[in-house]
Design a protein around this motif. Sequence first.
Motif, PDB file in Angstrom:
ATOM      1  N   VAL A 399       0.848  -1.195   0.000  1.00 31.14           N
ATOM      2  CA  VAL A 399       0.000   0.000   0.000  1.00 31.14           C
ATOM      3  C   VAL A 399       0.882   1.243   0.000  1.00 31.14           C
ATOM      4  CG1 VAL A 399      -1.942  -1.105   1.155  1.00 31.14           C
ATOM      5  CG2 VAL A 399      -0.152  -0.034   2.530  1.00 31.14           C
ATOM      6  N   HIS A 400       0.302   2.344  -0.430  1.00 29.44           N
ATOM      7  CA  HIS A 400       0.991   3.631  -0.422  1.00 29.44           C
ATOM      8  C   HIS A 400       0.720   4.338   0.905  1.00 29.44           C
ATOM      9  CE1 HIS A 400       1.729   2.921  -4.624  1.00 29.44           C
ATOM     10  NE2 HIS A 400       0.426   2.857  -4.883  1.00 29.44           N
ATOM     11  N   PRO A 401       1.569   5.270   1.302  1.00 31.55           N
ATOM     12  CA  PRO A 401       1.365   5.964   2.586  1.00 31.55           C
ATOM     13  C   PRO A 401      -0.018   6.584   2.729  1.00 31.55           C
ATOM     14  CG  PRO A 401       3.559   6.431   1.742  1.00 31.55           C
ATOM     15  CD  PRO A 401       2.842   5.662   0.664  1.00 31.55           C
ATOM     16  N   GLU A 402      -0.574   7.112   1.645  1.00 28.31           N
ATOM     17  CA  GLU A 402      -1.881   7.762   1.745  1.00 28.31           C
ATOM     18  C   GLU A 402      -3.025   6.767   1.906  1.00 28.31           C
ATOM     19  OE1 GLU A 402      -0.755   7.451  -2.666  1.00 28.31           O
ATOM     20  OE2 GLU A 402       0.230   7.973  -0.761  1.00 28.31           O
ATOM     21  N   GLN A 403      -2.746   5.473   1.803  1.00 25.58           N
ATOM     22  CA  GLN A 403      -3.803   4.467   1.950  1.00 25.58           C
ATOM     23  C   GLN A 403      -3.950   3.959   3.382  1.00 25.58           C
ATOM     24  OE1 GLN A 403      -2.289   1.980  -1.500  1.00 25.58           O
ATOM     25  NE2 GLN A 403      -4.496   1.743  -1.842  1.00 25.58           N
ATOM     26  N   VAL A 404      -3.145   4.477   4.299  1.00 27.12           N
ATOM     27  CA  VAL A 404      -3.272   4.061   5.694  1.00 27.12           C
ATOM     28  C   VAL A 404      -3.820   5.213   6.520  1.00 27.12           C
ATOM     29  CG1 VAL A 404      -1.431   2.357   5.503  1.00 27.12           C
ATOM     30  CG2 VAL A 404      -0.892   4.654   6.295  1.00 27.12           C
ATOM     31  N   ASP A 405      -4.581   4.859   7.552  1.00 21.49           N
ATOM     32  CA  ASP A 405      -5.240   5.843   8.410  1.00 21.49           C
ATOM     33  C   ASP A 405      -4.432   6.009   9.690  1.00 21.49           C
ATOM     34  OD1 ASP A 405      -6.870   7.433   9.902  1.00 21.49           O
ATOM     35  OD2 ASP A 405      -8.658   6.169   9.742  1.00 21.49           O
ATOM     36  N   ARG A 406      -3.704   7.093   9.808  1.00 19.47           N
ATOM     37  CA  ARG A 406      -2.839   7.320  10.971  1.00 19.47           C
ATOM     38  C   ARG A 406      -3.637   7.643  12.235  1.00 19.47           C
ATOM     39  NH1 ARG A 406       2.260   6.455   8.222  1.00 19.47           N
ATOM     40  NH2 ARG A 406       1.663   6.777   6.049  1.00 19.47           N
ATOM     41  N   ALA A 407      -4.941   7.855  12.099  1.00 22.00           N
ATOM     42  CA  ALA A 407      -5.755   8.198  13.264  1.00 22.00           C
ATOM     43  C   ALA A 407      -6.126   6.968  14.091  1.00 22.00           C
ATOM     44  CB  ALA A 407      -7.025   8.925  12.821  1.00 22.00           C
ATOM     45  N   VAL A 408      -5.878   5.769  13.566  1.00 24.77           N
ATOM     46  CA  VAL A 408      -6.206   4.545  14.300  1.00 24.77           C
ATOM     47  C   VAL A 408      -4.923   3.772  14.572  1.00 24.77           C
ATOM     48  CG1 VAL A 408      -8.492   4.414  13.249  1.00 24.77           C
ATOM     49  CG2 VAL A 408      -6.583   3.178  12.203  1.00 24.77           C
ATOM     50  N   SER A 409      -5.016   2.806  15.464  1.00 20.35           N
ATOM     51  CA  SER A 409      -3.859   1.966  15.757  1.00 20.35           C
ATOM     52  C   SER A 409      -3.467   1.176  14.516  1.00 20.35           C
ATOM     53  CB  SER A 409      -4.183   0.995  16.897  1.00 20.35           C
ATOM     54  OG  SER A 409      -4.542   1.691  18.064  1.00 20.35           O
ATOM     55  N   ARG A 410      -2.189   0.886  14.398  1.00 20.73           N
ATOM     56  CA  ARG A 410      -1.720   0.183  13.199  1.00 20.73           C
ATOM     57  C   ARG A 410      -2.232  -1.249  13.130  1.00 20.73           C
ATOM     58  NH1 ARG A 410       4.708   0.267  14.646  1.00 20.73           N
ATOM     59  NH2 ARG A 410       4.222   2.487  14.668  1.00 20.73           N
ATOM     60  N   TYR A 411      -2.766  -1.765  14.257  1.00 22.36           N
ATOM     61  CA  TYR A 411      -3.371  -3.101  14.213  1.00 22.36           C
ATOM     62  C   TYR A 411      -4.887  -3.039  14.042  1.00 22.36           C
ATOM     63  CZ  TYR A 411      -3.794  -1.982  19.234  1.00 22.36           C
ATOM     64  OH  TYR A 411      -4.041  -1.367  20.434  1.00 22.36           O
ATOM     65  N   ALA A 412      -5.444  -1.840  13.906  1.00 24.97           N
ATOM     66  CA  ALA A 412      -6.890  -1.694  13.724  1.00 24.97           C
ATOM     67  C   ALA A 412      -7.316  -2.279  12.378  1.00 24.97           C
ATOM     68  CB  ALA A 412      -7.292  -0.231  13.812  1.00 24.97           C
ATOM     69  N   ASP A 413      -8.562  -2.742  12.327  1.00 23.18           N
ATOM     70  CA  ASP A 413      -9.076  -3.341  11.092  1.00 23.18           C
ATOM     71  C   ASP A 413      -9.023  -2.376   9.916  1.00 23.18           C
ATOM     72  OD1 ASP A 413      -9.554  -5.638  12.474  1.00 23.18           O
ATOM     73  OD2 ASP A 413     -11.745  -5.501  12.439  1.00 23.18           O
ATOM     74  N   ARG A 414      -9.188  -1.088  10.188  1.00 27.09           N
ATOM     75  CA  ARG A 414      -9.227  -0.103   9.105  1.00 27.09           C
ATOM     76  C   ARG A 414      -7.946   0.732   9.030  1.00 27.09           C
ATOM     77  NH1 ARG A 414     -12.243  -3.143   7.606  1.00 27.09           N
ATOM     78  NH2 ARG A 414     -14.328  -2.880   6.731  1.00 27.09           N
TER      79      ARG A 414
END
Length: 654
Positions: A399-414
């Motif tokens: 995935v690209h950096p913009e495809q991850v949600d930094r507002a949630v834990s890195r182990y979160a489903d989303r």
Amino acid sequence: MSRALLPENHHRLVTEALAALDVRNWVLSIHDPSFPSLPEEDTGWGSPYSEGAARFLAFSRELGFNGIQLGPQGQVTEFNASPYDGTLFSRNLLNVALAPLEAAEPWGALLPPGRVAQLAASRPQALPPGERFRQAFRAQTTLLNEAWRTFQQKRAAPDAAPSIRALAARFDTFRQQHRAWLVRDALFDVLCEEKREPDWRRWADSLDGRLWNPRPEEEAAAVARLTQLELRYADTLERYAFCQFLVHAQHHGLRERVAAWRLKLYGDLQIGLSPRDAWAWQGLFLRTYLMGAPPSRTNPDGQPWNYPVMDPEQYFEPDDAGANAGSRNGPVLRFMNARMDKMLGEYDGLRLDHPHGLVCPWVYRADLPDALWSVQHGARLFSSPDLPDHPALARFALVHPEQVDRAVSRYADRWVKDLSPEQVRRYSVLFDTVVEASRRNGRQLGDLLAEVLSTLPYPLERVLAQYGLGRFRVTQKADLHDPADVYRSENVGPEDWVMVGNHDTKSLWRLVADWQWKGTLRAQAEYLAARLCPEPSEREAFARELSTSPGRLAQAKVADLFASRARNVMMFFTDLLGMPETYNAPGTVDERNWSLRVPQDWARQYRERLKADAAVNLPAALAMALRAQGALARARHQRLLEGLDALARALRAG
């Protein structure tokens, strides 16, 4: 025994009720150590190949089950009984049923008459679980050694009996077919014994430690060392192969037996590897990362499993025409195919243990001293494009950096927000290998059971969706305050597998007692009344009845499974039989884990518990589920309901 225990029309009516509820798979889950034995064959540890197990499985068939889910069946060690740490190719020798080896046909009387009964009569009866396991392990080894020596002597005789000659021919064929893994697995024992050190990591930095993955300058020396070991320990390697032949042959016999009963046999594709496999296949793994479980609802602290992680850069390799012409299966996929083909030759379907590990494994650094801290601060192997504490994972990011949600834990489903079809395809490489192998071996997609529990990361969700596969729904974990909770039965889909509990949860009967003690039985009763009583005016009375009768509430909890939309229902053996004990407490090191057995007098105990609604009364639960469909369904199934009610009363009457 099973026919005397159950009314004659039990199987017919249960099968009819399952069809009316559109339940296509009704599967009993039980691990090898838990199978009962007859007194004269009981070495202290269960086996699915014993006569006691055969009688229990016949009873399961009469109950209406059409599938049996086993746990992993790989070889464990004397000091670790966990099947999830067992071997991937070798089968567990503790499962060899010893009593049949006394027979002339087909085993050539490898053990003398009465030898197993003598062992069973002399073994200590009141040992704690850990010591009972080790005693059974040592006794099994002793008798298998006796069987091997007898086979050697009889095979060498010029007038060897036809049964021995036939056995020897079958053994030779088996050894030739499985040589690739037999030699690797046997040599691990040889080297541990030679070095007097069972932890191979302590001799990892040596030629023997790298025997199957030598450095370039060591390749000739490794070949010479292998030749030397095979010559020096030829008898040991042959004995290893012979014992594996015995347990594989008995497994084949089990498959034939359950197939005749129209029972599917499901294996368990464990995500972890044994130390033996980690040594034998170390060239396939990343060196600096291990696989574990992140913090979750199931395990809030996470779990450092210490399992190797497949190296993504070895999934594929350039084809013969060169790198620009395409790619072919690399070492990892060839290994996966070999493993899958063996398993699918031995089972009708597979439970996929922690499928996250095939799609988006949670990994943690192997070089940190505190493994728990490390796993809590780990990351997803393919979903970490720019983490400052895991720069080494960037090369594997899909995935690209913009495809991850930094507002949630890195182990979160989303954590991963979106994926393109091409990205899903790349996440799916190992999972695709499982599916393709299943199809190649004549299995259907529905024969794959994805053990997704509280967490479903978005990449895994997309991979499962492309195949129409569901997840596990463990209803005892349902949050009654959250209508959207994944474990509530009303949120179950037809493709899901629904169950009250599994091998890692409390028994239903322990749970009901806990609810009663904590004062939450009423809340459970109200929830079940809403699920099972379609007439609002009658729900309060039904809830009151359940809240004042724990046994009745337990039956309703089972009925809730059948009243869901799921076409697949699974039940762990403790829930079925009314046993309050826990089989395994995950995340704990306790010798009671993996040791719980169905008692020898299980039929008597089950009959007595049924009288008090303290074991699953299947006709009663099915009738409750059918009535939950409403007045029209009740009218349509009136005769079936009358039959189920009569069966339920007969079981309660004893």
